[in-house]
Design a protein around this motif. Structure first.
Motif, PDB file in Angstrom:
ATOM      1  N   CYS A  46      -2.665   0.159  12.856  1.00  0.00           N
ATOM      2  CA  CYS A  46      -3.811   0.937  12.383  1.00  0.00           C
ATOM      3  C   CYS A  46      -5.130   0.365  12.915  1.00  0.00           C
ATOM      4  N   PHE A  50      -5.527  -1.186   8.338  1.00  0.00           N
ATOM      5  CA  PHE A  50      -4.792  -0.578   7.244  1.00  0.00           C
ATOM      6  C   PHE A  50      -4.709  -1.495   6.030  1.00  0.00           C
ATOM      7  N   CYS A  54      -4.127   3.638   4.034  1.00  0.00           N
ATOM      8  CA  CYS A  54      -5.242   3.773   4.979  1.00  0.00           C
ATOM      9  C   CYS A  54      -6.280   4.745   4.435  1.00  0.00           C
ATOM     10  N   CYS A  59      -8.308   8.382  10.579  1.00  0.00           N
ATOM     11  CA  CYS A  59      -7.227   7.615  11.194  1.00  0.00           C
ATOM     12  C   CYS A  59      -6.028   8.495  11.532  1.00  0.00           C
ATOM     13  N   CYS A  62      -2.283   6.660  11.200  1.00  0.00           N
ATOM     14  CA  CYS A  62      -1.578   6.650   9.916  1.00  0.00           C
ATOM     15  C   CYS A  62      -1.127   8.063   9.543  1.00  0.00           C
TER      16      CYS A  62
END
Ligand SMILES: [Zn+2]
Length: 278
Positions: A46, A50, A54, A59, A62
């Motif tokens: 991530c 993360f 998350c 993002c 994720c």
């Protein structure tokens, strides 16, 4: 949850630059362990560091992992009790190029004890010539059943969840388990009892598996936990014998899993059990 420490250890090793390329995770709960591996995958990849979940709405990584859509993450599960070569070849092909969306190409082999020789041999390529951007997680409920060429090339971790036993035990099945254990303890004609009572108890292999799993969890709990519903047999045999019986049940489950004949498996169970209560 013991597995938290496994997660932390893997991540710590990663940050120290001494992470292995392949991990063998032995667990008492394959699905729960798989979820933890997914969390490790997120933490490793991530871009927004993360945390528990998350929080970054942007993002994509994720999101893709959650949707099971990240190209650089491949999970392989057995098909009809076997991890097939086609799936391994697909993986080798997909991971022959470096990952585009994430730091690592990661494969997860669920029920790694179901890799047969040809699938395991095909996978050895990744394990023998590890590249920095490929990571493998092998999840199993019994490391001894994982082909040794794979096992010896992985870093081993134990992920024990100790889920509440009551979650796993169905009371109806438990009743049958207790009846069976007590009857073969008291009964000299226990093989006959298999014919007259047991063999018609369940039709499906899956049900037998559940029956012996229930026995496994019940006895384990009687041995290491506290239960106030211990049957006669358990009160009378030694703790050592009880542990041997628990190991025996593990073997029995393996036989059921491997398509063994149920009649013969029940007889084997009874014959082996006699050693501990005579
Ligand atoms: Zn993220």
């Amino acid at each position: 949850m013991v597995s938290t420490s496994v997660k932390n250890e893997i991540l710590e090793r990663y940050h120290e630059g001494r992470m292995a390329h392949a991990f063998l995770l032995e667990t008492d709960d394959i699905d729960e362990c798989y979820n933890d591996v997914i969390e490790i995958v997120k933490k490793l990849n991530c871009p927004y560091e993360f945390q528990e979940d998350c929080k970054n709405k942007e993002c994509n990584l994720c999101k893709l992992i959650n949707a099971n859509n990240l190209p650089s993450l491949i999970t392989i599960s057995p098909i009809k009790q076997v991890i097939v070569l086609d799936d391994i070849n697909y993986l080798l092909d997909k991971f022959s190029t470096i990952p585009v969306y994430s730091k690592f190409n990661i494969y997860i082999i669920k029920e790694a004890h179901k890799l047969n020789m040809e699938s395991a041999n095909a996978l050895l390529k990744f394990l023998e010539e590890p590249t920095d951007n490929i990571l493998g997680f092998f999840i199993t409920n019994n490391k001894e059943n994982v082909i040794s060429t794979i096992r010896s090339r992985c870093q081993l971790f134990y992920c024990t969840y100790n889920r509440e036993v009551s979650d796993k035990i169905n009371e109806d099945i438990l009743l049958n388990v207790k009846l069976y254990l007590n009857s073969i303890y008291h009964n000299k004609d226990d093989l006959l009892y298999n014919r007259t009572h047991m063999i018609n108890l369940y039709d499906e292999r899956k049900e037998w598996e559940e029956f012996f799993y229930t026995m496994f969890y019940y006895l384990k709990d009687c041995c290491f936990g506290s239960r106030d519903d211990k049957i006669d047999m358990i009160k009378k045999i030694s703790k050592e014998s009880l542990i041997q019986i628990i190991l025996l049940i593990e073997t029995i489950i393996k036989y059921i899993d491997a398509n063994g004949n149920i009649d013969l498996i029940l007889d084997k169970f009874v014959i082996e059990m006699r050693k501990y209560y005579e």
